[in-house]
Design a protein around this motif. Structure first.
Motif, PDB file in Angstrom:
ATOM      1  N   ALA A  23     -59.349  31.470   9.663  1.00 22.97           N
ATOM      2  CA  ALA A  23     -59.911  32.842  10.049  1.00 22.97           C
ATOM      3  C   ALA A  23     -61.243  33.189   9.268  1.00 22.97           C
ATOM      4  O   ALA A  23     -61.532  32.787   8.235  1.00 22.97           O
ATOM      5  N   ILE A  24     -62.182  33.707  10.405  1.00 24.11           N
ATOM      6  CA  ILE A  24     -63.354  34.089   9.726  1.00 24.11           C
ATOM      7  C   ILE A  24     -63.339  35.725   9.656  1.00 24.11           C
ATOM      8  O   ILE A  24     -62.706  36.388  10.725  1.00 24.11           O
ATOM      9  N   ASP A  25     -64.046  36.470   8.732  1.00 20.45           N
ATOM     10  CA  ASP A  25     -63.951  37.741   8.901  1.00 20.45           C
ATOM     11  C   ASP A  25     -64.807  38.429   9.687  1.00 20.45           C
ATOM     12  O   ASP A  25     -64.816  39.835   9.349  1.00 20.45           O
ATOM     13  N   ALA A  26     -65.419  37.878  10.583  1.00 23.26           N
ATOM     14  CA  ALA A  26     -66.337  38.751  11.484  1.00 23.26           C
ATOM     15  C   ALA A  26     -65.274  38.755  12.706  1.00 23.26           C
ATOM     16  O   ALA A  26     -64.918  38.110  13.287  1.00 23.26           O
ATOM     17  N   SER A  27     -65.377  40.355  13.135  1.00 24.91           N
ATOM     18  CA  SER A  27     -64.479  40.623  14.147  1.00 24.91           C
ATOM     19  C   SER A  27     -65.362  40.616  15.398  1.00 24.91           C
ATOM     20  O   SER A  27     -66.304  40.705  15.372  1.00 24.91           O
ATOM     21  N   PRO A  28     -64.748  40.303  16.639  1.00 27.57           N
ATOM     22  CA  PRO A  28     -65.671  40.441  17.777  1.00 27.57           C
ATOM     23  C   PRO A  28     -65.864  41.663  18.268  1.00 27.57           C
ATOM     24  O   PRO A  28     -65.337  42.821  18.007  1.00 27.57           O
ATOM     25  N   THR A  29     -67.263  41.915  18.498  1.00 26.45           N
ATOM     26  CA  THR A  29     -67.623  42.984  18.901  1.00 26.45           C
ATOM     27  C   THR A  29     -67.746  43.558  20.342  1.00 26.45           C
ATOM     28  O   THR A  29     -68.163  44.353  21.069  1.00 26.45           O
ATOM     29  N   THR A  30     -67.601  42.601  21.308  1.00 27.37           N
ATOM     30  CA  THR A  30     -67.552  42.664  22.573  1.00 27.37           C
ATOM     31  C   THR A  30     -66.296  42.937  23.206  1.00 27.37           C
ATOM     32  O   THR A  30     -65.109  42.707  22.752  1.00 27.37           O
ATOM     33  N   GLU A  31     -66.120  43.974  24.123  1.00 25.12           N
ATOM     34  CA  GLU A  31     -64.932  44.747  24.740  1.00 25.12           C
ATOM     35  C   GLU A  31     -64.866  43.405  25.878  1.00 25.12           C
ATOM     36  O   GLU A  31     -65.539  42.805  26.566  1.00 25.12           O
ATOM     37  N   PRO A  32     -63.516  43.258  26.324  1.00 23.98           N
ATOM     38  CA  PRO A  32     -63.137  42.435  27.151  1.00 23.98           C
ATOM     39  C   PRO A  32     -63.890  42.879  28.710  1.00 23.98           C
ATOM     40  O   PRO A  32     -63.974  43.917  29.009  1.00 23.98           O
ATOM     41  N   LEU A  33     -64.332  42.146  29.411  1.00 27.44           N
ATOM     42  CA  LEU A  33     -65.127  42.241  30.631  1.00 27.44           C
ATOM     43  C   LEU A  33     -64.093  42.177  31.805  1.00 27.44           C
ATOM     44  O   LEU A  33     -62.771  41.694  31.614  1.00 27.44           O
ATOM     45  N   PRO A  34     -64.335  42.927  32.953  1.00 22.05           N
ATOM     46  CA  PRO A  34     -63.389  42.837  33.886  1.00 22.05           C
ATOM     47  C   PRO A  34     -63.309  41.505  34.456  1.00 22.05           C
ATOM     48  O   PRO A  34     -63.897  40.475  34.473  1.00 22.05           O
ATOM     49  N   SER A  35     -62.088  41.086  34.893  1.00 18.90           N
ATOM     50  CA  SER A  35     -61.781  39.751  35.330  1.00 18.90           C
ATOM     51  C   SER A  35     -62.698  39.353  36.541  1.00 18.90           C
ATOM     52  O   SER A  35     -63.097  40.158  37.223  1.00 18.90           O
ATOM     53  N   ALA A  36     -63.068  38.119  36.454  1.00 17.33           N
ATOM     54  CA  ALA A  36     -63.630  37.335  37.419  1.00 17.33           C
ATOM     55  C   ALA A  36     -63.034  36.187  37.978  1.00 17.33           C
ATOM     56  O   ALA A  36     -62.287  35.714  37.591  1.00 17.33           O
ATOM     57  N   THR A  37     -63.572  36.026  39.293  1.00 16.48           N
ATOM     58  CA  THR A  37     -62.825  35.092  39.949  1.00 16.48           C
ATOM     59  C   THR A  37     -63.243  33.612  39.361  1.00 16.48           C
ATOM     60  O   THR A  37     -64.453  33.236  39.001  1.00 16.48           O
ATOM     61  N   SER A  38     -62.282  32.615  39.146  1.00 10.05           N
ATOM     62  CA  SER A  38     -62.760  31.455  38.418  1.00 10.05           C
ATOM     63  C   SER A  38     -61.540  30.410  38.795  1.00 10.05           C
ATOM     64  O   SER A  38     -60.582  30.683  39.338  1.00 10.05           O
ATOM     65  N   GLN A 156     -74.781  35.499  14.436  1.00 15.32           N
ATOM     66  CA  GLN A 156     -73.682  35.660  14.847  1.00 15.32           C
ATOM     67  C   GLN A 156     -73.603  36.414  16.270  1.00 15.32           C
ATOM     68  O   GLN A 156     -72.549  36.862  16.625  1.00 15.32           O
ATOM     69  N   ALA A 157     -74.758  36.012  16.868  1.00 14.79           N
ATOM     70  CA  ALA A 157     -74.960  36.463  18.311  1.00 14.79           C
ATOM     71  C   ALA A 157     -74.078  35.962  19.315  1.00 14.79           C
ATOM     72  O   ALA A 157     -73.323  36.542  19.905  1.00 14.79           O
ATOM     73  N   LEU A 158     -73.993  34.538  19.080  1.00 11.69           N
ATOM     74  CA  LEU A 158     -72.890  33.836  19.912  1.00 11.69           C
ATOM     75  C   LEU A 158     -71.455  34.061  19.710  1.00 11.69           C
ATOM     76  O   LEU A 158     -70.772  34.206  20.401  1.00 11.69           O
ATOM     77  N   SER A 159     -71.203  34.296  18.336  1.00 12.22           N
ATOM     78  CA  SER A 159     -69.801  34.268  17.933  1.00 12.22           C
ATOM     79  C   SER A 159     -69.300  35.766  18.485  1.00 12.22           C
ATOM     80  O   SER A 159     -68.309  35.743  18.956  1.00 12.22           O
ATOM     81  N   ARG A 160     -70.086  36.529  18.432  1.00  9.58           N
ATOM     82  CA  ARG A 160     -69.618  37.954  18.944  1.00  9.58           C
ATOM     83  C   ARG A 160     -69.536  37.821  20.334  1.00  9.58           C
ATOM     84  O   ARG A 160     -68.497  38.485  21.055  1.00  9.58           O
ATOM     85  N   SER A 161     -70.482  37.035  21.034  1.00  6.98           N
ATOM     86  CA  SER A 161     -70.370  37.152  22.479  1.00  6.98           C
ATOM     87  C   SER A 161     -68.819  36.346  22.952  1.00  6.98           C
ATOM     88  O   SER A 161     -68.428  36.591  24.142  1.00  6.98           O
ATOM     89  N   LEU A 162     -68.734  35.320  22.129  1.00  6.29           N
ATOM     90  CA  LEU A 162     -67.537  34.506  22.618  1.00  6.29           C
ATOM     91  C   LEU A 162     -66.446  34.998  22.027  1.00  6.29           C
ATOM     92  O   LEU A 162     -65.186  34.356  22.127  1.00  6.29           O
ATOM     93  N   GLY A 163     -66.373  36.079  21.055  1.00  2.66           N
ATOM     94  CA  GLY A 163     -65.033  36.549  20.572  1.00  2.66           C
ATOM     95  C   GLY A 163     -64.198  35.588  19.535  1.00  2.66           C
ATOM     96  O   GLY A 163     -63.241  35.598  19.389  1.00  2.66           O
ATOM     97  N   VAL A 164     -65.116  34.933  18.755  1.00  4.95           N
ATOM     98  CA  VAL A 164     -64.745  33.955  17.785  1.00  4.95           C
ATOM     99  C   VAL A 164     -64.218  34.845  16.476  1.00  4.95           C
ATOM    100  O   VAL A 164     -65.156  35.366  15.842  1.00  4.95           O
ATOM    101  N   ARG A 165     -63.219  34.284  16.164  1.00  9.88           N
ATOM    102  CA  ARG A 165     -62.459  34.963  15.009  1.00  9.88           C
ATOM    103  C   ARG A 165     -61.878  33.526  14.121  1.00  9.88           C
ATOM    104  O   ARG A 165     -61.284  33.986  12.923  1.00  9.88           O
ATOM    105  N   TYR A 166     -61.776  32.669  14.671  1.00 12.25           N
ATOM    106  CA  TYR A 166     -61.139  31.316  14.088  1.00 12.25           C
ATOM    107  C   TYR A 166     -61.556  30.036  14.228  1.00 12.25           C
ATOM    108  O   TYR A 166     -62.516  30.066  15.307  1.00 12.25           O
ATOM    109  N   LEU A 167     -62.012  29.358  13.061  1.00 12.57           N
ATOM    110  CA  LEU A 167     -62.430  27.996  13.268  1.00 12.57           C
ATOM    111  C   LEU A 167     -61.565  26.958  13.266  1.00 12.57           C
ATOM    112  O   LEU A 167     -60.675  27.043  12.282  1.00 12.57           O
TER     113      LEU A 167
END
Length: 387
Positions: A23-38, A156-167
């Motif tokens: 676990a890394i102590d940086a929490s994600p700062t991005t809010e979940p986005l509306p679901s997208a078609t994939s 930590q710009a990418l980790s926040r965007s990706l919601g990374v909390r574990y390595l």
């Protein structure tokens, strides 16, 4: 591959999940986005890491959307591109990791094998180091001779965007630059990569599918069945220790470059006929290719003949013919082309009708050489620092 550097755990790091992740102590700062078609609905459920329900909703919302920008990363090493535009047509596996994370380190050998196996198919493995301890990344990569792409997420710009909390955490970006799988299951990486590499690439404006290499073959050149006119067929094998004797010109810098060695003599008419082509190679690929003319005559004999010829690529002479003897050259001209790791990628007569030494072949070797990519990345980073 030796991957046993000394590791020390940083304060604030907590081992969880039976030692399989940190676990890394940086929490994600991005809010979940509306679901997208994939295409996610069509994928096997096992492809996604569902052991962390608190993150799965965030990760699911990333899929099918453009991947977060890479412009916040720095310290790039060995990457064929530093933006999604530059990586368009590639399938990119992001490994969010750190040198201080034992599970991350244990997984590196697997990632190296994936890159080696599928580079020719358009796979790019990108190891993104966490903000903590990023200063150790370059030394670790060099020490362990890792051959895929790396960058550091210092801010930590990418980790926040990706919601990374574990390595480690894994993300797969499709050939079109959209997030294909966020929070990939590490145990399914082989199946994921093999399946997604079969999917069609993005369309160009003209409607054509964009591939990793639209006009040229990828991977090291195939070993063609032919007479190499030497006792040792070294293709695909490490070259003998390079002995150049006396340099008649300034000794070239060879680190991170492809090396072409041409055995020749002033009395050899075919050798001299081929020299203009070597000069063209020298001028065309100068930044990535070192062409060396290697004779075994007296220095004054070679220099007298070269005077006024206009050939500017490096020249050396070894009257003991040490390297020529190790190769067992039976006739000249004879050439070896070595990738930056010292492996012979091409050998034989330069004008062999079945397997000629030409610009297309050299371009292919250079494009496939991770050492060349690493040197280019270092030079690019140095230029940025100077600015």
């Amino acid at each position: 591959m030796k991957l046993l550097p000394s590791l020390s755990l940083a304060l604030g790091v907590v081992l969880v999940l039976r030692g399989t992740a940190f676990a890394i102590d940086a929490s994600p700062t991005t809010e979940p986005l509306p679901s997208a078609t994939s295409p996610a609905a069509e994928d096997p459920p096992s492809w996604r890491d569902r052991s962390r329900p608190e993150l799965r909703k965030t990760w699911d919302a990333l899929e099918g959307r453009p991947a977060p920008a890479l412009d916040g990363l720095s310290g790039w090493l060995q990457s064929p591109g530093e933006s999604w535009d530059e990586l368009r047509g590639k399938l990119v596996l992001i490994d969010y990791w750190a040198t201080w994370c034992p599970p991350c380190v244990r997984g590196i050998g697997h990632l190296s094998n994936l890159q080696k196996k599928h580079a020719k198919d358009g796979l790019v493995v990108l190891g993104v180091h966490s903000a903590r301890g990023f200063a150790s990344m370059e030394a670790f990569v060099k020490q362990n001779k890792l051959a895929y792409a790396f960058a550091a997420d210092k801010k930590q710009a990418l980790s926040r965007s990706l919601g990374v909390r574990y390595l480690p955490s894994y993300f797969v970006v499709g050939r079109d630059g959209n997030m294909r799988i966020a929070g990939a299951n590490r145990g399914e990486l082989d199946a994921i990569i093999e399946a997604l590499l079969k999917e069609p690439g993005p369309k160009s404006e003209a409607g054509a599918v964009v591939s990793a290499s639209p006009s040229e073959p990828t991977g090291w050149p195939e070993i063609v069945e032919k007479n190499v006119y030497a006792e040792q067929d070294l293709r695909g094998k490490p070259a003998p220790a390079l002995a150049f004797g006396t340099w008649l010109t300034k000794e070239p810098q060879r680190e991170g470059k492809v090396v072409l060695i041409d055995f020749w003599a002033t009395w050899c008419a075919p050798c001299k006929r081929g020299m203009p082509k070597l000069q063209t190679f020298h001028k065309t690929f100068g930044d990535d290719l070192v062409v060396v003319g290697l004779g075994n005559q007296k220095s004054e004999t070679i220099l007298a003949w070269l005077d006024g010829q206009g050939f500017t690529y490096p020249q050396a002479t070894d009257p003991t013919a040490s390297l020529m003897s190790k190769v067992g050259v039976r006739g000249i001209p004879h050439a070896l082309v070595l990738s930056s790791d010292g492996v012979v990628r091409w050998q034989g007569l330069p004008d062999d009708a079945k397997d000629p030494l030409d610009e297309a072949l050299l371009r292919r070797i250079i494009a496939n050489d991770p050492g060349v990519a690493a040197r280019r990345a270092r030079e690019q980073e140095a230029r940025r620092t100077e600015r």
